[in-house]
Write an enzyme that holds these catalytic residues in place. Structure first.
Site, PDB file in Angstrom:
ATOM      1  CE  LYS A 192      -3.161   0.879   6.007  1.00 20.88           C
ATOM      2  NZ  LYS A 192      -2.233   2.352   6.207  1.00 20.88           N
ATOM      3  CG  ASP A 228      -1.589   7.293   8.402  1.00 22.45           C
ATOM      4  OD1 ASP A 228      -1.809   7.529   7.033  1.00 22.45           O
ATOM      5  OD2 ASP A 228      -1.095   5.889   8.362  1.00 22.45           O
TER       6      ASP A 228
HETATM    7  C1  BGC Z   1      -2.367   3.821   2.520  1.00 23.63           C
HETATM    8  C2  BGC Z   1      -2.296   5.255   3.112  1.00 23.63           C
HETATM    9  C3  BGC Z   1      -1.672   4.825   4.067  1.00 23.63           C
HETATM   10  C4  BGC Z   1      -0.491   4.755   4.088  1.00 23.63           C
HETATM   11  C5  BGC Z   1       0.115   4.123   5.806  1.00 23.63           C
HETATM   12  C6  BGC Z   1      -1.078   2.898   2.788  1.00 23.63           C
HETATM   13  O1  BGC Z   1      -1.497   1.462   2.604  1.00 23.63           O
HETATM   14  O2  BGC Z   1      -2.702   4.287   1.514  1.00 23.63           O
HETATM   15  O3  BGC Z   1      -3.733   5.813   2.860  1.00 23.63           O
HETATM   16  O4  BGC Z   1      -1.251   6.893   4.846  1.00 23.63           O
HETATM   17  O5  BGC Z   1      -1.174   3.243   3.952  1.00 23.63           O
HETATM   18  O6  BGC Z   1      -1.315   3.959   6.398  1.00 23.63           O
END
Ligand code: BGC
Length: 540
Positions: A192, A228
Site C-alpha cells: 500500500k 486487520d
Molecule cells: C496487506 C494486508 C492487509 C490488506 C488490507 C494488504 O496490502 O498486505 O496485510 O490485510 O492490505 O489492509
C-alpha cells in the site's frame, strides 16, 4: 471499430477458455495485434471489453488461487504467491470476554488508538483517537514511524491517566508478517505504498516496544499482533454471537482471513516458537500477492501493467493493485487519458491534470457513482478539480461508464477471491464480514460482490454478508444520507413555497398599486371633466 471490438471480445474468449489452450508465444502475438488494432481505432466498447471478466475466467482464477493456497499452507512463499500466514489466534470470541484493553490499528493511511472496556451482556464502551499518518512517517525511517505510533499511544493514555496501568495492547498491523507466535511477527514486506526503511525482516512487536521504551512515558504490555482481516473476523464474531467464516478487507489494500485446521498449516507451524496445541487457527491468506509470479497474466490489462510498473513496489501484491482502492482511481485515469488521446472523450481536449499520475483519487469513483443522474453535480465538480473546462453531457456519461466498468471488475475479482476461500471452507451456510473504505463508500460494491459470490459458490453452499459493524455503520450512513436528502428536499420545497408566497404578495401589491393608480387617474379625469364643465358654463 467493430473489428476492434470483435477482436477484443475474441481475445477475451481465448483468454477465458481453459478448453482453448494457446501456446504462450502466440498469445503474446495476438495481444500485440489486438493492441495495435486498438491503437489504430479504439472505442469505449473496445477499451471496456478489456475489463470485463466472464465467470469462466473468474473460475479459472479461483482454481489457480486455490492451488496457491494449498501450496502456501504446505511450503509458504517459497512455493506460492499466497503466503497463508499463521495468526496464532486459535478461536473466535463468544461474547463472554471481559476487561479493559487498548487496541491500536495501523492501516492503509490511518492510525487508531482505542480504549475498549468489555463486560459480558453490556455494550462495549470505547474511546478512541484517530489520526492520518503523516507522509514523513510512512516514507521516512522505520524509527520515525514507530516513534510516531508510540507517541500517539502515550499521549492517549496520559490524557486518560492510564499511563501506569500496564494495560494489555492488541496491535492490528495491516501488512504481511511472518508470525512465529501471537506476539512475534517479522515484517515480510511493505504494501500500500509504505516505504519506511529498516523494518522489513524485523520483528514488528519489538520495533513497537523499543519505540515505547524510547518515549518512556507509559507502561503497557503488547499481548498480540494481528492482521486487520483477523481483527475484522474477530470483531464480527464478537458482535454476531461467535460466528464468522471469513474476514475480508477491501480498502486501500485487500486481504482475507479464515479458520483453518491446524493439521493443514504445515509451513506456518513449522517455525512456531511455542508448541501449538489448538485444533484450529485463523490464517491470514495475504491473497493480495496472487499474480506476483505472472501466474495470472490473463486478468491483467495494459493499464494494470502501467500502474504496477510505476508503483512504489513493482511486481508486489498484484491482486491488491487490481482490486483495492490504492490503484483504482489511477486505473480510471489511465483509461480516460487513452480515450481522450483517441478523441473518444472530451473531444480530445483533456487537461494537464488528467494526464498527470495519481490525480484521480479512488474516492472520485464513489462520488461520481453517487451522483444524482439529473444534475451530475459531483461529476461537474470533479471535472472542475481536474481542470477539464469543456465537456458535454455524453462525456459525463462516458466517465460514469468507465468508473462503473473499472470498479465492477474490482468487485468481480474480490468476489472470486471470496468464493474461492468459501468453497474451501465449504460449510452449508457461511457468514462473511467485509470492511474497508473501498467497499464501504462505493454505492454498488456490496451488491456486486454479494451477487457474484453467489454465482461462483459451489452448489449447496450459501453465504450471508456480515451483520457486523461495517454493515451496521453503512446502514446507518445510508439512513443518514436519506435523512439529509429528505431534509434537503423539504428545505427546497419550503424555499419554493416561500418564493411563491413572496411572488403572490408582490403580485397583490402590484395589483393594489395598479388599482390605486387607475383610481387616481379616474378621479383626476373626473375632476378635469368637472372643471371643464364649470368653465364651459361660464363661457356660455
Ligand atoms: C496487506 C494486508 C492487509 C490488506 C488490507 C494488504 O496490502 O498486505 O496485510 O490485510 O492490505 O489492509
Amino acid at each position: 471499430m467493430f473489428a476492434t471490438l470483435e477482436l477484443a471480445c475474441k481475445y477475451r474468449d481465448w483468454r477465458d477458455g481453459p478448453s482453448v489452450q494457446r501456446p504462450k508465444k502466440k498469445s503474446t502475438d495476438l495481444q500485440k495485434l489486438a493492441d495495435q488494432l486498438n491503437d489504430e481505432s479504439i472505442s469505449l466498447e473496445s477499451v471496456m471489453a478489456e475489463f470485463k471478466l466472464s465467470n469462466t475466467t473468474l473460475r479459472r482464477m479461483m482454481s489457480h488461487m486455490s492451488d496457491n493456497m494449498d501450496r502456501g499452507l504446505e511450503k509458504g512463499l517459497a512455493k506460492s504467491t499466497i503466503a497463508m500466514l499463521p495468526s496464532f489466534v486459535p478461536e473466535l470470541p463468544n461474547g463472554t470476554e471481559r476487561g479493559k484493553y487498548i487496541a491500536m490499528d495501523l492501516g492503509g493511511t490511518n492510525l487508531r488508538v482505542m480504549l475498549m472496556e468489555i463486560e459480558p451482556g453490556e455494550p462495549m464502551r470505547t474511546k478512541q483517537f484517530n489520526t492520518r499518518m503523516p507522509n514523513a512517517a510512512m516514507h521516512g525511517s522505520g524509527t520515525k514511524l514507530f516513534d510516531y505510533i508510540a507517541k500517539a499511544l502515550a499521549d492517549f493514555l496520559i490524557e486518560r491517566e492510564l499511563q501506569d496501568e500496564n494495560l494489555p495492547v492488541g496491535f492490528t498491523f495491516s501488512y504481511p508478517c511472518d508470525q512465529t507466535g501471537l506476539r512475534s511477527a517479522t515484517l515480510l514486506r511493505w504494501t500500500k505504498g509504505v516505504t519506511a526503511t529498516g523494518c522489513v525482516g524485523k520483528d514488528v512487536v519489538k520495533l513497537l516496544e523499543d519505540a515505547i521504551e524510547r518515549d518512556g512515558r507509559v507502561k503497557v504490555s503488547i499481548v498480540a499482533l494481528i492482521n486487520d482481516t483477523v481483527g475484522t473476523m474477530v470483531a464480527a464474531a464478537y458482535e454476531g454471537g461467535g460466528k464468522c467464516d471469513l474476514g475480508v478487507i477491501i480498502g486501500t489494500g485487500t486481504n482475507a482471513s479464515y479458520m483453518e485446521s491446524s493439521k493443514n498449516i504445515k509451513h506456518g507451524l513449522a517455525s512456531a516458537t511455542e508448541e501449538y496445541l489448538h485444533k484450529e487457527m485463523i490464517i491470514d491468506t495475504e491473497w493480495g500477492g496472487f499474480g506476483d509470479r505472472n501466474e495470472a497474466e490473463y486478468i491483467f490489462t495494459r493499464y494494470d501493467k502501467i500502474v504496477d510498473s510505476k508503483s512504489d513496489h513493482p511486481g508486489v501484491n498484484s491482486l491488491d493493485k487490481l482490486i483495492a482502492g490504492m490503484c483504482m482511481g489511477e486505473l480510471v485515469r489511465l483509461v480516460l487519458e487513452r480515450l481522450c488521446e483517441n478523441k473518444v472523450i472530451f473531444n480530445g481536449q483533456g487537461s494537464k491534470l488528467l494526464s498527470t499520475r495519481n490525480t484521480f483519487p479512488t474516492k472520485y469513483i464513489s462520488e461520481i457513482l453517487h451522483d444524482d443522474c439529473g444534475s451530475y453535480l459531483n461529476t461537474r465538480l470533479i471535472m472542475g478539480e481536474l481542470g477539464i473546462e469543456e465537456f458535454s453531457f455524453s462525456d459525463m456519461l462516458l466517465l460514469r461508464e468507465v468508473c462503473i466498468t473499472v470498479s465492477r471488475r474490482s468487485a468481480n475479482l474480490a468476489a472470486a477471491a471470496i468464493a474461492c476461500v468459501l468453497n474451501r471452507v465449504a460449510k452449508p451456510y457461511m457468514l462473511v464480514a467485509i470492511d474497508g473504505s473501498t467497499y464501504k463508500y462505493h454505492p454498488f460494491f456490496n451488491h456486486w460482490v454479494t451477487e457474484k459470490v453467489r454465482e461462483l459458490l459451489n452448489p449447496g453452499l450459501d453465504v450471508r454478508a456480515a451483520l457486523i459493524a461495517a454493515i451496521v455503520s453503512r446502514v446507518k450512513r445510508d439512513e443518514e444520507k436519506r435523512r439529509k436528502e429528505e431534509e434537503a428536499r423539504l428545505k427546497k420545497a419550503e424555499e419554493q413555497r416561500q418564493r411563491e408566497v413572496a411572488e403572490r404578495e408582490a403580485d397583490k401589491r402590484a395589483d393594489e398599486e395598479r388599482a390605486r393608480k387607475t383610481d387616481e387617474l379616474f378621479r383626476y379625469q373626473l375632476q378635469r371633466k368637472q372643471e371643464d364643465e364649470v368653465l364651459n358654463i361660464r363661457d356660455d
